[in-house]
Design a protein around this motif. Structure first.
Motif, PDB file in Angstrom:
ATOM      1  N   TYR A 221      -5.140   6.133   0.311  1.00  0.00           N
ATOM      2  CA  TYR A 221      -6.118   5.066   0.126  1.00  0.00           C
ATOM      3  C   TYR A 221      -6.800   4.822   1.463  1.00  0.00           C
ATOM      4  O   TYR A 221      -6.246   5.121   2.532  1.00  0.00           O
ATOM      5  CB  TYR A 221      -5.464   3.756  -0.327  1.00  0.00           C
TER       6      TYR A 221
ATOM      7  N   ALA B 189      -7.084   0.040  -2.711  1.00  0.00           N
ATOM      8  CA  ALA B 189      -6.012  -0.505  -3.550  1.00  0.00           C
ATOM      9  C   ALA B 189      -6.021  -2.024  -3.475  1.00  0.00           C
ATOM     10  O   ALA B 189      -6.439  -2.613  -2.473  1.00  0.00           O
ATOM     11  CB  ALA B 189      -4.657   0.038  -3.094  1.00  0.00           C
ATOM     12  N   THR B 190      -5.534  -2.655  -4.523  1.00  0.00           N
ATOM     13  CA  THR B 190      -5.443  -4.110  -4.553  1.00  0.00           C
ATOM     14  C   THR B 190      -4.289  -4.514  -5.456  1.00  0.00           C
ATOM     15  O   THR B 190      -3.607  -3.668  -6.036  1.00  0.00           O
ATOM     16  CB  THR B 190      -6.770  -4.736  -5.035  1.00  0.00           C
TER      17      THR B 190
ATOM     18  N   ASP C  44       1.348   0.713  -1.631  1.00  0.00           N
ATOM     19  CA  ASP C  44      -0.082   0.629  -1.341  1.00  0.00           C
ATOM     20  C   ASP C  44      -0.328   0.741   0.163  1.00  0.00           C
ATOM     21  O   ASP C  44      -1.213   1.471   0.613  1.00  0.00           O
ATOM     22  CB  ASP C  44      -0.652  -0.694  -1.849  1.00  0.00           C
TER      23      ASP C  44
ATOM     24  N   ARG D   9      -7.932   0.552  -7.228  1.00  0.00           N
ATOM     25  CA  ARG D   9      -6.698   0.868  -7.939  1.00  0.00           C
ATOM     26  C   ARG D   9      -5.734  -0.305  -7.827  1.00  0.00           C
ATOM     27  O   ARG D   9      -5.681  -0.967  -6.799  1.00  0.00           O
ATOM     28  CB  ARG D   9      -6.038   2.128  -7.355  1.00  0.00           C
ATOM     29  N   ARG D  10      -4.944  -0.521  -8.888  1.00  0.00           N
ATOM     30  CA  ARG D  10      -3.944  -1.587  -8.884  1.00  0.00           C
ATOM     31  C   ARG D  10      -2.615  -1.005  -9.360  1.00  0.00           C
ATOM     32  O   ARG D  10      -2.221  -1.183 -10.506  1.00  0.00           O
ATOM     33  CB  ARG D  10      -4.401  -2.723  -9.808  1.00  0.00           C
TER      34      ARG D  10
ATOM     35  N   TYR E 206       0.400   4.197   1.424  1.00  0.00           N
ATOM     36  CA  TYR E 206      -0.665   5.133   1.041  1.00  0.00           C
ATOM     37  C   TYR E 206      -1.893   4.981   1.926  1.00  0.00           C
ATOM     38  O   TYR E 206      -2.602   5.955   2.186  1.00  0.00           O
ATOM     39  CB  TYR E 206      -1.040   4.918  -0.429  1.00  0.00           C
TER      40      TYR E 206
ATOM     41  N   PHE F 261      -6.714  -1.701   1.531  1.00  0.00           N
ATOM     42  CA  PHE F 261      -5.889  -2.466   0.588  1.00  0.00           C
ATOM     43  C   PHE F 261      -6.057  -3.940   0.893  1.00  0.00           C
ATOM     44  O   PHE F 261      -6.142  -4.348   2.056  1.00  0.00           O
ATOM     45  CB  PHE F 261      -4.423  -2.067   0.736  1.00  0.00           C
TER      46      PHE F 261
ATOM     47  N   GLN G   9       6.341   3.859 -10.151  1.00  0.00           N
ATOM     48  CA  GLN G   9       5.620   3.402  -8.962  1.00  0.00           C
ATOM     49  C   GLN G   9       6.361   2.194  -8.407  1.00  0.00           C
ATOM     50  O   GLN G   9       6.073   1.046  -8.717  1.00  0.00           O
ATOM     51  CB  GLN G   9       4.169   3.051  -9.319  1.00  0.00           C
TER      52      GLN G   9
ATOM     53  N   ALA H 191       3.119  -3.207  -3.591  1.00  0.00           N
ATOM     54  CA  ALA H 191       2.375  -3.384  -2.340  1.00  0.00           C
ATOM     55  C   ALA H 191       2.918  -2.524  -1.207  1.00  0.00           C
ATOM     56  O   ALA H 191       2.149  -2.030  -0.376  1.00  0.00           O
ATOM     57  CB  ALA H 191       2.393  -4.855  -1.933  1.00  0.00           C
TER      58      ALA H 191
ATOM     59  N   GLU I  73      -4.748  -8.012  -0.818  1.00  0.00           N
ATOM     60  CA  GLU I  73      -4.074  -8.781  -1.864  1.00  0.00           C
ATOM     61  C   GLU I  73      -3.772 -10.176  -1.341  1.00  0.00           C
ATOM     62  O   GLU I  73      -3.570 -10.387  -0.139  1.00  0.00           O
ATOM     63  CB  GLU I  73      -2.781  -8.101  -2.318  1.00  0.00           C
TER      64      GLU I  73
END
Length: 260
Positions: free
Chosen positions: A198, A152-153, A189, A181-182, A192, A201, A96, A186, A203
């Motif tokens: 996702y 996501a995060t 993320d 999800r993590r 996505y 997101f 990933q 980024a 962060e």
């Protein structure tokens, strides 16, 4: 495809070939620690140099802002480069990670590439033209409720002064969403979110190179992108929130309860 975007794609693929060759020989890589939980390998540097060489061969007067080598040049065009977003995943053999390249023109991101070499997923965007995954037009999901959204995060990993605030947001977002999800990259993320995998997101404390390309992907796919207060300036602060138009507002409401 826009000529500058085509150059970015060529550069991303060249970097990815270096990364993937090294992925089968991780035990022999030279790895340095830049800071707490912040690593760089010889692969990061080689991939970054390949990107810079490809870009400057085509556009020798353009400026560069790169993850490992910093900034160089003075131009109304600046290429923003993260040669290996998700280095920690890569170094542990977790598939990933991605190459992220954006072009900023007079302060506005105009071209974006995020390339996932593990899945051969090529995300691209040109401002005003749309976002694409492997030449197929993509849009953010149609999810309208946070309770149905997969979010996501990214956990804080280099600075922990805001950790308690993040944990409170994480707790509430977990309770109000369909799941968090993590994954640890980024750029992916954001990509996505753009393609609907996702629905949102968020962060804290990212770098410009992490999010420049991905943010344009989301915007061109019909999503919203701001900082954690719903304002512009996320590229400067590194605090980012994005999502589908309806889910975004509900996420912002959750975050504002703790981020005043």
């Amino acid at each position: 495809m826009h000529p500058m975007l085509n150059t970015a794609v060529r550069a991303a693929r060249r970097a990815a070939s270096i990364i993937q060759r090294a992925s089968s020989n991780l035990d022999h890589l030279t790895v340095e620690k830049k800071g707490q939980n912040d690593f760089v390998s010889e692969v990061d540097r080689a991939a970054e140099q390949a990107i810079i060489d490809t870009i400057l061969e085509a556009y020798p007067t353009h400026a560069i802002l790169a993850e490992e080598s910093g900034s160089r040049g003075d131009s109304e065009y600046t290429w923003i480069i993260d040669p290996l977003d998700g280095t920690t995943n890569f170094l542990h053999g977790v598939p990933q990670y991605a190459v992220s390249i954006a072009l900023e023109h007079k302060g506005v991101i105009t071209q974006a590439v995020v390339y996932d070499p593990c899945r051969n997923d090529l995300f691209t965007a040109t401002r005003g033209v749309g976002a694409y995954l492997n030449d197929r037009r993509i849009r953010v999901s149609k999810v309208r409720e946070l309770s149905e959204g997969l979010i996501a995060t990214g956990f804080p990993y280099t600075r922990f002064d805001n950790l308690e605030n993040y944990i409170n947001i994480f707790r509430d977002m977990t309770q109000k969403s369909a799941g968090l999800r993590r994954p640890g990259a980024a750029a992916l993320d954001l990509a996505y979110v753009a393609c609907g995998r996702y629905d949102g997101f968020f962060e804290f404390d990212l770098k410009t190179v992490d999010i420049a390309a991905g943010s344009l992907l989301v915007q061109e796919a019909g999503g919203l992108v701001t900082d954690l207060n719903g304002e512009e300036g996320f590229l400067q602060s590194g605090d980012i929130l994005c999502g589908t138009p309806r889910v975004f507002g509900q996420m912002l409401s959750v975050i504002r309860q703790h981020n005043a």
